[in-house]
Design an enzyme around this catalytic site. Structure first.
Site, mmCIF file in Angstrom:
data_model
loop_
_atom_site.group_PDB
_atom_site.id
_atom_site.type_symbol
_atom_site.label_atom_id
_atom_site.label_comp_id
_atom_site.label_asym_id
_atom_site.label_seq_id
_atom_site.Cartn_x
_atom_site.Cartn_y
_atom_site.Cartn_z
ATOM 1 C CB THR A 14 -1.973 36.768 -19.191
ATOM 2 O OG1 THR A 14 -1.983 38.045 -18.554
ATOM 3 C CG2 THR A 14 -1.010 35.868 -18.451
ATOM 4 N N GLY A 73 8.175 45.489 -24.075
ATOM 5 C CA GLY A 73 9.573 45.539 -24.492
ATOM 6 C C GLY A 73 9.855 46.915 -25.057
ATOM 7 C CG ASN A 112 8.935 50.109 -22.226
ATOM 8 O OD1 ASN A 112 8.152 50.236 -21.289
ATOM 9 N ND2 ASN A 112 10.061 49.481 -22.119
ATOM 10 C CG ASP A 113 4.946 47.122 -20.707
ATOM 11 O OD1 ASP A 113 6.083 47.590 -20.471
ATOM 12 O OD2 ASP A 113 4.614 45.946 -20.454
ATOM 13 C CB CYS A 175 19.262 41.569 -11.272
ATOM 14 S SG CYS A 175 17.787 42.276 -12.028
HETATM 15 ZN ZN LIG Z 1 18.883 44.059 -13.160
#
Ligand SMILES: [Zn+2]
Length: 319
Positions: A14, A73, A112-113, A175
């Protein structure tokens, strides 16, 4: 006046947030803009570049001040290529480090964040001065980062670590990753909403029934968390299960990495004792005694700035 410092950027689904940060981790200027990720790679890069330029100018940083960028990512630390980032359409397999370096005209390191947030929490937050930290972000998804002996663990391709997809239950719920029984499938916002909906459908009374009717909204993890904090029985039952799953997951991580501290960030982590009570109970029951000595499990100290400040830590290594 020109300052010594670095630039940190946190790119989410966002917002794009950018800050000028001193080498001591103090934010001297910050700017934010809407990400509007659906407009695609070029449009988002243009907004990112503009936001970074504004933050650099407001902070009085020189034109060659390096930039750290946290992306939603995995980023390969050797090639600087971003892997799959579901929240950024059009960014898949893009050489982000090279593209952003050319576009910004500054040295850039991307990561990656949640790995970046782990760096921030370690250097400037709850892990300050320590050498072994696990950071978990529990919100719309579950992710994290691991610092071992003062080093961020990244693995062969920068895919490490994904603690949200650690299995905590045989035959557990499906998941989003395609597996079953992952920690994320118990503790993410969507999993919390799913569990609450199941109990509501079974006829269990709850304030969530009225809340949903009044607001005309889909049930969310935040609604369940809020209801639990107000003592709602159904919501408390759900959050107890979430805490239990997190406690088991953290026990496995602690058994593998033997950290000094586990810091938990993300929206769900702001739930307080309704989460941390059952979490600590499950952790205590599962953990072998020597691992528990001196171990601290705490909410993130930097909260939503962990990624931004961690991007500054990345940047400091970019020169
Ligand atoms: Zn998973």
């Amino acid at each position: 006046m020109v300052h010594d410092g670095v630039l940190g950027v946190d790119v989410g689904g966002t917002h794009i947030r950018a800050a000028a940060i001193t080498l001591e981790g103090k934010v001297i200027a910050r700017r934010q803009t809407a990400c509007r990720a659906v407009e695609g790679f070029e449009a988002v890069v243009a907004r990112l570049a503009a936001t970074v330029a504004e933050a650099a100018e407001a902070g009085g940083l020189p034109p060659d001040a390096p930039v750290g960028v946290a992306l939603p990512g995995p980023v390969n630390p050797h090639t600087g290529v971003l892997g799959l980032a579901p929240n950024l359409p059009g960014w898949h397999d893009v050489p982000v480090r090279d593209v952003l370096t050319a576009r910004l005209g500054r040295p850039v390191i991307a990561g990656n964040d949640l790995n970046v947030a782990a760096l921030g929490e370690w250097r400037y937050g709850a892990g300050k001065g320590l050498r072994h930290l696990i950071f978990l972000g529990v919100g719309t998804g579950v992710g994290g980062g691991v610092i071992v002996d003062g080093q961020l663990l990244q693995g062969r391709d920068g895919l490490a670590t994904e603690p949200g997809h650690m299995v905590v239950s045989l035959d557990g719920p499906p998941c989003h990753c395609g597996g079953r029984g992952c920690l994320e499938a118990f503790a993410a916002g969507w999993a919390i909403a799913r569990d609450a909906r199941q109990l509501l459908d079974s006829g269990m009374p709850s304030v969530l029934t009225e809340m949903q009717a009044e607001r005309g909204e889909e049930l969310t993890g935040a609604m369940v968390t809020g209801a639990a904090q107000n003592g709602d029985g159904l919501a408390l039952e759900v959050m107890t299960r979430v805490g239990h799953a997190l406690g088991l997951g953290i026990a496995s991580l602690v058994h593998i990495f033997n950290p000094e501290i586990v810091a938990i960030g993300g929206g769900v982590a702001t739930a307080g004792e309704v989460l941390f009570g059952p979490l600590r109970a499950a952790l205590d029951a599962q953990l072998m005694a020597p691992f528990a000595v001196g171990l601290r499990v705490v909410p993130s100290a930097l909260v939503e700035d962990a990624g931004l400040l961690g991007a500054g830590v990345l940047a400091a290594g970019a020169e």
